[in-house]
Design an enzyme around this catalytic site. Sequence first.
Site, PDB file in Angstrom:
ATOM      1  N   LYS A  30      41.017  60.070  67.347  1.00  0.00           N
ATOM      2  CA  LYS A  30      41.499  58.688  67.525  1.00  0.00           C
ATOM      3  C   LYS A  30      41.254  58.183  68.944  1.00  0.00           C
ATOM      4  CE  LYS A  30      45.874  59.298  66.406  1.00  0.00           C
ATOM      5  NZ  LYS A  30      45.908  60.745  66.145  1.00  0.00           N
ATOM      6  N   ARG A  42      54.362  55.973  63.948  1.00  0.00           N
ATOM      7  CA  ARG A  42      54.234  57.352  63.472  1.00  0.00           C
ATOM      8  C   ARG A  42      55.339  57.707  62.495  1.00  0.00           C
ATOM      9  NH1 ARG A  42      51.426  59.682  68.132  1.00  0.00           N
ATOM     10  NH2 ARG A  42      51.005  61.886  67.957  1.00  0.00           N
ATOM     11  N   ARG A  76      40.241  71.483  72.942  1.00  0.00           N
ATOM     12  CA  ARG A  76      40.129  70.166  73.590  1.00  0.00           C
ATOM     13  C   ARG A  76      40.415  70.257  75.094  1.00  0.00           C
ATOM     14  NH1 ARG A  76      43.235  65.131  70.948  1.00  0.00           N
ATOM     15  NH2 ARG A  76      45.123  66.337  71.326  1.00  0.00           N
ATOM     16  N   ARG A 132      45.709  69.704  77.623  1.00  0.00           N
ATOM     17  CA  ARG A 132      47.058  69.152  77.417  1.00  0.00           C
ATOM     18  C   ARG A 132      48.033  70.273  77.121  1.00  0.00           C
ATOM     19  NH1 ARG A 132      46.848  64.072  73.307  1.00  0.00           N
ATOM     20  NH2 ARG A 132      48.717  65.129  72.579  1.00  0.00           N
ATOM     21  N   ARG A 176      52.859  69.593  65.233  1.00  0.00           N
ATOM     22  CA  ARG A 176      52.457  68.178  65.205  1.00  0.00           C
ATOM     23  C   ARG A 176      51.779  67.836  63.880  1.00  0.00           C
ATOM     24  NH1 ARG A 176      48.974  68.734  70.188  1.00  0.00           N
ATOM     25  NH2 ARG A 176      48.298  66.587  69.979  1.00  0.00           N
TER      26      ARG A 176
HETATM   27  P1  AMP Z   1      49.488  61.854  71.079  1.00  0.00           P
HETATM   28  O1  AMP Z   1      48.781  61.757  72.388  1.00  0.00           O
HETATM   29  O2  AMP Z   1      49.373  60.594  70.256  1.00  0.00           O
HETATM   30  O3  AMP Z   1      49.111  63.083  70.294  1.00  0.00           O
HETATM   31  O4  AMP Z   1      51.058  62.006  71.428  1.00  0.00           O
HETATM   32  C1  AMP Z   1      51.540  63.094  72.185  1.00  0.00           C
HETATM   33  C2  AMP Z   1      53.042  63.255  71.986  1.00  0.00           C
HETATM   34  O5  AMP Z   1      53.714  62.059  72.439  1.00  0.00           O
HETATM   35  C3  AMP Z   1      53.489  63.413  70.543  1.00  0.00           C
HETATM   36  O6  AMP Z   1      53.381  64.757  70.097  1.00  0.00           O
HETATM   37  C4  AMP Z   1      54.947  62.949  70.641  1.00  0.00           C
HETATM   38  O7  AMP Z   1      55.765  63.936  71.269  1.00  0.00           O
HETATM   39  C5  AMP Z   1      54.830  61.771  71.596  1.00  0.00           C
HETATM   40  N1  AMP Z   1      54.557  60.524  70.865  1.00  0.00           N
HETATM   41  C6  AMP Z   1      53.409  59.767  70.921  1.00  0.00           C
HETATM   42  N2  AMP Z   1      53.494  58.699  70.106  1.00  0.00           N
HETATM   43  C7  AMP Z   1      54.709  58.776  69.499  1.00  0.00           C
HETATM   44  C8  AMP Z   1      55.378  57.969  68.529  1.00  0.00           C
HETATM   45  N3  AMP Z   1      54.826  56.864  67.997  1.00  0.00           N
HETATM   46  N4  AMP Z   1      56.635  58.349  68.144  1.00  0.00           N
HETATM   47  C9  AMP Z   1      57.214  59.444  68.681  1.00  0.00           C
HETATM   48  N5  AMP Z   1      56.641  60.266  69.565  1.00  0.00           N
HETATM   49  C10 AMP Z   1      55.388  59.935  69.990  1.00  0.00           C
END
Ligand code: AMP
Length: 210
Positions: free
Chosen positions: A13, A88, A127, A155, A166
């Site tokens: 994404k 989400r 990654r 990360r 996740r």
């Molecule tokens: P991402 O970079 O989108 O994979 O997000 C990394 C982490 O940020 C996720 O595993 C959650 O802990 C938090 N996070 C990101 N977006 C959301 C969301 N819409 N709702 C809740 N937690 C989020």
Amino acid sequence: MRMIFIGPPGAGKGTQAARLVERYAIPHISTGDMFRAAVAAGTPLGKQADAHMRDGRLVPDEVTIGLVMERIGQDDAQGGFMLDGFPRTVPQAEALDRALSAAGLQLDVVLVLEVPDDLIVDRITGRRSDPETGEIYHVTFNPPPPSIAGRVIQRRDDTEEACRRRLAGFHSQTAPIVPFYEAKGIVRRVDGVGAPDEVTTRITAALTGS
Ligand code: AMP
């Protein structure tokens, strides 16, 4: 263009969103990036998000919804936006829907990037990103050039354990929002398996109908 991007962690994404926002000249609003910036800056929001993120759990809805509502109210988002990583959960999708309806607006497209689970763990654990440019690499599929190999970082939630958590969260909490948007007829599903350029071509075709 108001669009949201849905897909499991590691679906690509971030890479694809960066290309799309350039093309449509809209801001890329990534809740993950916003939370990571808040954690790095040590803000109160970052302190709230930190433990949830480290374990691969979602940050509570009330925190996340407030953050996004404020962001999409800013000037640069008035002509459109790309939401990456939000909504989400069903309550997040409902909150977005209410906020847009109240402003007389609606989403144009919900892009769903599909990648099978068995590919995700490999993609996530390999990654790496360049902290200077934000460019994303993979140790095997897209290795960083030797000149920057020494500075790429991983990360902290890209471990196998956090990745599996996740992924489970994606299936139990995020996938159920797709039917909410199917009912509005705005969902476009795209196969996310393959090289980034191939996926971009599929996305373009899905968005333009060509
Ligand atoms: P991402 O970079 O989108 O994979 O997000 C990394 C982490 O940020 C996720 O595993 C959650 O802990 C938090 N996070 C990101 N977006 C959301 C969301 N819409 N709702 C809740 N937690 C989020």
